[in-house]
Design a protein around this motif. Structure first.
Motif: not given
Length: 87
Positions: A73-87
């Protein structure tokens, strides 16, 4: 997602759940067409252990470099991840 999960597996980062929500910005042209200028992936990633979070976050950059869709693609693909821990 597939490259990311593969890289996590190779690095020993155990992902027990992965859900993603993408948001995009699109510009509409005067003729009724349009194009995207940016996409932000907002995954919620559940990890087996909290100690894996730093490595899990670093792998997004590597996965983005390998992803055929992000590279097509011709545009940026950014990441804004949220992390959780099992349990």
């Amino acid at each position: 997602m597939l490259w990311y999960l593969h890289l996590c597996s190779v690095a020993g980062v155990v992902v027990t759940a992965y859900e993603d929500r993408a948001e995009g910005t699109m510009v509409e042209t005067s003729d009724g067409g349009g194009y995207f200028t940016e996409v932000i992936l907002k995954p919620v990633i559940t990890l087996k252990e909290a100690a894996m979070q730093a490595r899990a976050a670093a792998l997004h950059h590597e996965a983005n470099k390998l992803c055929f869709i992000a590279n097509s693609v011709k545009f940026p693909v950014l990441h804004q991840a949220e992390y959780r821990v099992e349990g």
